[in-house]
Design a protein around this motif. Sequence first.
Motif, mmCIF file in Angstrom:
data_model
loop_
_atom_site.group_PDB
_atom_site.id
_atom_site.type_symbol
_atom_site.label_atom_id
_atom_site.label_comp_id
_atom_site.label_asym_id
_atom_site.label_seq_id
_atom_site.Cartn_x
_atom_site.Cartn_y
_atom_site.Cartn_z
ATOM 1 N N TRP A 203 0.745 -1.306 0.214
ATOM 2 C CA TRP A 203 0.214 -0.044 0.073
ATOM 3 C C TRP A 203 0.954 1.212 0.071
ATOM 4 O O TRP A 203 1.896 1.263 0.814
ATOM 5 N N ALA A 204 0.326 1.961 -0.704
ATOM 6 C CA ALA A 204 1.140 3.712 -0.532
ATOM 7 C C ALA A 204 0.392 4.375 0.683
ATOM 8 O O ALA A 204 -0.592 3.674 1.333
ATOM 9 N N GLY A 205 0.847 5.420 1.221
ATOM 10 C CA GLY A 205 0.423 6.015 2.282
ATOM 11 C C GLY A 205 -0.827 6.597 2.103
ATOM 12 O O GLY A 205 -1.646 7.112 3.131
ATOM 13 N N ARG A 254 7.415 -2.594 1.905
ATOM 14 C CA ARG A 254 7.449 -1.412 2.524
ATOM 15 C C ARG A 254 8.961 -1.519 3.372
ATOM 16 O O ARG A 254 9.141 -2.681 4.041
ATOM 17 N N THR A 255 9.786 -0.319 3.771
ATOM 18 C CA THR A 255 10.753 -0.331 4.937
ATOM 19 C C THR A 255 10.328 -0.930 6.295
ATOM 20 O O THR A 255 9.133 -0.457 6.650
ATOM 21 N N THR A 256 11.214 -0.979 7.042
ATOM 22 C CA THR A 256 10.637 -1.286 8.524
ATOM 23 C C THR A 256 10.076 -0.164 9.189
ATOM 24 O O THR A 256 8.938 -0.420 9.833
ATOM 25 N N ASP A 257 10.515 0.923 9.053
ATOM 26 C CA ASP A 257 9.771 2.172 9.423
ATOM 27 C C ASP A 257 8.606 2.614 8.766
ATOM 28 O O ASP A 257 8.143 3.702 9.030
ATOM 29 N N ASP A 258 8.282 1.919 7.767
ATOM 30 C CA ASP A 258 6.737 2.227 6.803
ATOM 31 C C ASP A 258 7.219 3.540 6.109
ATOM 32 O O ASP A 258 6.111 3.977 5.503
ATOM 33 N N ARG A 259 8.240 4.124 5.986
ATOM 34 C CA ARG A 259 8.372 5.307 5.378
ATOM 35 C C ARG A 259 8.579 5.361 3.847
ATOM 36 O O ARG A 259 8.178 6.383 3.121
ATOM 37 N N TYR A 260 9.116 4.043 3.349
ATOM 38 C CA TYR A 260 9.433 3.957 2.019
ATOM 39 C C TYR A 260 8.612 2.704 1.453
ATOM 40 O O TYR A 260 8.535 1.831 2.027
ATOM 41 N N LEU A 261 8.235 2.721 0.216
ATOM 42 C CA LEU A 261 7.853 1.792 -0.791
ATOM 43 C C LEU A 261 8.999 1.446 -1.559
ATOM 44 O O LEU A 261 9.788 2.323 -2.206
ATOM 45 N N CYS A 262 9.311 0.271 -1.643
ATOM 46 C CA CYS A 262 10.349 -0.192 -2.475
ATOM 47 C C CYS A 262 10.199 -1.334 -3.598
ATOM 48 O O CYS A 262 9.244 -2.065 -3.463
ATOM 49 N N ILE A 263 10.941 -1.344 -4.653
ATOM 50 C CA ILE A 263 10.839 -2.429 -5.675
ATOM 51 C C ILE A 263 12.021 -3.125 -5.474
ATOM 52 O O ILE A 263 13.256 -2.655 -5.690
#
Length: 706
Positions: A203-205, A254-263
Amino acid sequence: MKRLLAAALLSTAAAAPAHAQTAAPAPPVAAQKPHEVKAPFGATRNDEYYWLRDDTRKNPEMLAHLKAENLYADAVLAAEKPLADKLYGEIVGHIKQDDSSVPYLKRGYYYYTRFATGADYPIVARRKGSLEAPEEVILDQPAMAQGHNFFQIAGRAVSPDNRLLAYTLDTVGRRQYVLQVKNLATGETFSDSIPNVEGGVAWAGDNRTILYLEKDPVTLLSKRVKAHVLGTPASADRLIYEEKDDTYYMGVGRTTDDRYLCIYLHSTVSDEQRCAPAANPAAFTVIAPRERNFLYQADHLGDRWIVRTNWRAPNYRLATVRDAHLPRGRAAWTDLVPADGEVFIEDFKPFDGFLAVEERSQGNKKLRILVPGAKPFPVAADEPAYTMALGTNEEPGSEWLRYTYDSLVTPTTTYEVNYKTGQRRVLKVQPVPGYDPAKYVTERVWATARDGTRVPVSLVHARAFAKDGTAALFQYAYGSYGYSTDPAFSPMLPSLLDRGMVYAIAHIRGGQEMGRKWFDQGKVLNKKNSFTDFIDVTRFLVDQGYAAKGRVAAMGGSAGGLLMGGVANMAPQDYRVIVAQVPFVDVVTTMLDTSIPLTTGEFDEWGNPAEKRYYDYMLSYSPYDNVAARAYPAMYVSTGLWDSQVQYYEPAKWVARLRAKKTDANPLVFRINMEAGHGGKSGRFERYRQQSEYLGFVMDRLGVAK
């Protein structure tokens, strides 16, 4: 997953094996139709059973042949059906049917799964704020599975505001999933439905946009990352990224801190990661550009990235880079955990106050905790052969690291350890009704391969076992793709051990149990090391008295099925019976055909047979191409008609050629799941049905007491 038996033992078996008591029907005979397979540089081979390939799965002649194989398998296995049923009852009897997982906390909710007695699929549920809060059922999988011969939910993700669930569903077994979205407040399933996607979603934010992976309909590889906005047609989905190179596999998260979406992009020898702020995933930044023989994965917490990489570190190291320094490239990376020639770093998990590292040394997977300003401390283990793994840790602010512990004796145990105090507490020991671990012993032994390499072996036997060279042995291995086979508990083990058998896992080259070099020494032009390691482990265990010559069974699946095919050709005399599940056995033909899902992206694993040196080497071990007029062990081979990883026609052709050429009278059984894919039939208990069938076949051939 060994051998040496005195002739006296064989001659004094209490009863003749079932297969000797009644005459088996004649096996199916596949028609031979000449077909030339040509390599780009001009080499040709005749594949007389190529006609068994039908990508539509509709050819009446092919289907009739597979049906005949199943009928023949039924007839051959009929005498062992009572034993198979007994084994099934024993195995299922060791499973707590109304079991549930250990709840984990994420964004204020405790998530868990639970099974009802007799159910094949779990209910996925959550509770808000407390385990005493009312239960909210997220997915009622038993109800969803009704009417489907195959059912699997591959991935699921809850929106950041906790209101919506995105999940991917397969009802065929071909791993072509359908993306669906559910409103967790109302229970409504939205009309948004996107077919032919990979299992993972993110999901995006904004709680409206979902990133997913669109698959190529022919190769089934993930090709495009797209963004779907709820309530809009799939045709309007925005293309985020398209991968042109078929050697890469993709994922999203998503990263551990939920700040980034990654491919995440991964091939055998190269990685690339692209990330964007989850709040506005418009532009994705490359963490480090791809480069051959450069592997890495990155996670984010606080104001820094932590990177696991093989850059200047064959066994990997952990590096860190501050957000502000990321554009400076690898020159800005600084060591967090330096490289170690004896320790292979497999994974990590960052927390606000510490870092957990999953690593391998001496063949065991372990955990180490790093606290700034303090001496790193390992998580304790009490057995010689075991595996630890990072558990579900969704709250980076926690003082507790959750992890799991397994061995061939110890059922899966979920622990938490406090990084400040070192206190360790047990959250759950997997219940195994009727099982007493004190009755069994696990060992780690080292077999010397023919080139002098020491190969680790995990084994288990009853405490009353006598190492006198009379026992039956079941030896297992995989040995490809750098995948490590860890010694984990299985509910089937007591059925073997209580009958006096020894079970062993050969950690052969091609896996990564001993580090990256272990992988490199078992792939491409070193692939035969995997086969010879397996054979040498068998001979070592027989020589050491763990097993009797003539009472050894071998098993492997998928690429481990390639191992079984190679072993069957190279050392058939060392095995009484071989089990090959969904085996990759037609190596050269498959790797010449880039339209096949298994082929694309795997030249760095096997080699590209379009080049003569790879062609010649692969041809020298390809199981299908090396079938000869010789005596083979009894064999149980399985496949799934809808397998997307190893197509059904590979084992079908292999079995047909074996039947035409082998000189022995040993049974060759070919079991085809007509409604399943690579992983077999779905459902909690179905795999134990097939497991009981091949175990009954194995035990009968080894003369094991019923």
